[in-house]
Design an enzyme around this catalytic site. Sequence first.
Site, PDB file in Angstrom:
ATOM      1  CG  ASP A  73      32.186 -12.976 -17.301  1.00 27.48           C
ATOM      2  OD1 ASP A  73      32.917 -13.040 -16.300  1.00 27.48           O
ATOM      3  OD2 ASP A  73      31.796 -13.995 -17.901  1.00 27.48           O
TER       4      ASP A  73
HETATM    5  C1  BGC Z   1      33.477 -16.302 -16.044  1.00 31.65           C
HETATM    6  C2  BGC Z   1      32.364 -16.020 -15.062  1.00 31.65           C
HETATM    7  C3  BGC Z   1      32.933 -15.861 -13.655  1.00 31.65           C
HETATM    8  C4  BGC Z   1      33.991 -14.801 -13.672  1.00 31.65           C
HETATM    9  C5  BGC Z   1      34.599 -14.524 -12.311  1.00 31.65           C
HETATM   10  C6  BGC Z   1      34.644 -15.363 -15.899  1.00 31.65           C
HETATM   11  O1  BGC Z   1      35.738 -15.781 -16.624  1.00 31.65           O
HETATM   12  O2  BGC Z   1      32.947 -16.226 -17.353  1.00 31.65           O
HETATM   13  O3  BGC Z   1      31.407 -17.041 -15.115  1.00 31.65           O
HETATM   14  O4  BGC Z   1      31.913 -15.563 -12.760  1.00 31.65           O
HETATM   15  O5  BGC Z   1      35.020 -15.194 -14.552  1.00 31.65           O
HETATM   16  O6  BGC Z   1      35.424 -15.555 -11.905  1.00 31.65           O
END
Ligand code: BGC
Length: 715
Positions: free
Chosen positions: A257
Amino acid sequence: MSLVDSLIERMSLTEKLGQLTMTACGQAVTGPTIAGDSTEAIKSGAIGNLLNLVGAANVHDMQRLAVDESRLGIPLLIGYDVIHGHRTLFPIPLGEASLFDPEAWASSARESAKEAAADGLAMTFAPMLDVARDPRWGRGAEGPGEDPFVAACMAEAKVRGFQGGGLTHADCLASVAKHFCAYGGVTAGRDYAPVDISERTLHEVHLLPFAAAVAAGAAAIMPAFTDLNGVPMTANKVLLRDWLRGRLGFDGLIISDYNAIAELIRHGIAADLADAAALALKAGVDIDMMADAYRRGLPLALKRGTVSMAEIDESVRRVLILKERLGLFDDPYRRGKVRESAAALEKRRGLARHIATRSIVMLKNDGDALPLRRSVRRLALLGPLTDASAEMRGVWWGAAAPEGHVTVLQGLRTALPESQILQADGVAIDGADTGGLSAALRLCESADAIILCLGEAAVMSGEAASRAHLGLPGMQRQLAEAVFEQAQRASIPVIVILFSGRPLIVPWLVEKANAVLAAWFPGSEAGHALADVITGRQGPSGRTPVTWPRALGQVPIFFGERPSGRPFDSHDRFTSKYLDVANEPLFPFGFGLTYGRFELSNLRLSRAAIALGDVLTVQVDVINRGAREAQETLFLFTHDKIASVSRPKLELKGFGKIELRPGGSGTVTFSLGAAELRFLGMALEPVFEPGEIEILVGPCADRTQLQVASVQLVA
Ligand code: BGC
């Protein structure tokens, strides 16, 4: 030698780490605004993957840098959060879960993938499969609700929808199932907080949907930001490498993430970036999203001997294999080559309307306040969410502009062209200003009906959007109370439409309103969908995929809890209860009214006893005693009465639907494999124990509304 092997053989360390890196592209209205040095980095092979870039031309421009100007010409993998739509928005996932319809779940994912692929994208960071039982947590809005069986069904449907006929197809996206695992268990519902749950809950609840996603062929998995019982998921070797890769045989990509690898330092398990990078790589994380920990940390880790080149190569191989599977080496521009036709877009809007209509859950309808009579002359439409296009989008609006999403006002004006519709916000969603209250109340004076659109702003759920008070924000309660008072005096029915990314705790509102619709956030076709239900053009058929508490102190509250040794008994003080609130929720899981009135009878099983390998057929007759055609949803639960491990009071094993005209009757049939009645025994390994299993079928998880039969499991 394969293409992938020959590339790896020729790659420098910088190029390898580039393939393990995903960097965000800022997206300006005029095009991508990736910083100058990142452009250079793509050319030098030091960045191999991007996120947050949309528009086929923009994507192709970036792709050209990698393909034409980098030494090895390896195409970029470009991902985006296509969660509940890309430009055409479907209801938020929690709203879509209310359909209890895997084919619909798959169809919206299919359409979203087509739309995003036409924009040049190759990967979506979806589906989000976190089972969530604490409505304080804002991210529950992004997922399937409280039940692991529903989450597993959704996992299968969404992966199938996004990945369509296969990853090489130009209209398919690689699906990233997230957030692995148990993110929904954050302490006190506070986002990013630690997760402490039992091994049993982990296996029975949180891992299940990921096993389903892997079985459905998900291309990738994203570990959660959070720790699990002390081990951050980004470095959780036991679950990533041993369980996911080892036990499930998952050979796809694991992508961190956003910045999660660097955050291992703050979690307190890594001393520096090299340490963090080594922990993540060793746990099995292939791509570093936005921490720059692999590029900056792995060279030092190699020197320290905490990782090996073979480990780096293993991850590089997985990235290249996915790019190959996506057809990017054959034609890096395959996605976004053809513009979608106007007819395709229109058809998609039609599907969005159909799904949004069916996601609406009718929580109350006293005295048949709904559907509204078409002859209604004057309608007062009040509240801050009556004409709020941007809010209708919900938590993840992809690349959708704030405008162009049908508001309730627009929807009702279209549906009721003869009626006079007066609209006022009265108050804002949040804030203390009540200046608009009296003007709004004046509109009630000669209205035949009042529709109050209340709830949360879209950004009050989703990431970093936990709330400790789950009532209506701002001065909305003041507006509602004033409207109720005035309406009561003049005997005008009040219909409330609640917009939210979670169950709200509003027993007072439910008590006073004549009708309540939980609309969640319905997406681009919100207003038409709501107008369809309000006017009766379509009956409401959504069912809540989460339990609605009556007080915050009941949280976590969910139907799948285990029995107590002292179940509540009003005659016995020393039983499981609160002194100040009932145990029962305001609305149980699965609750949702229709314009019909259904009665169940004659629950029957195909056999009295089953052994492992057998399939039991469960049938129940349904009759619609109401005055309108409607769709009923029925749930199949089981309860293992005596087992070596205490089993939940209800376990969901199936759901089914039937549509019946007034007076019409039919039969709903479920199939239940005996293998699904296994559970994890004391050693957390599946066991099949002979004995009696209760089979319960009905409209929601309230035991008093379920028909009961039982079957014997035999060895
Ligand atoms: C979130 C994810 C997301 C990623 C990319 C993160 O802050 O937890 O769910 O896919 O950002 O945008």
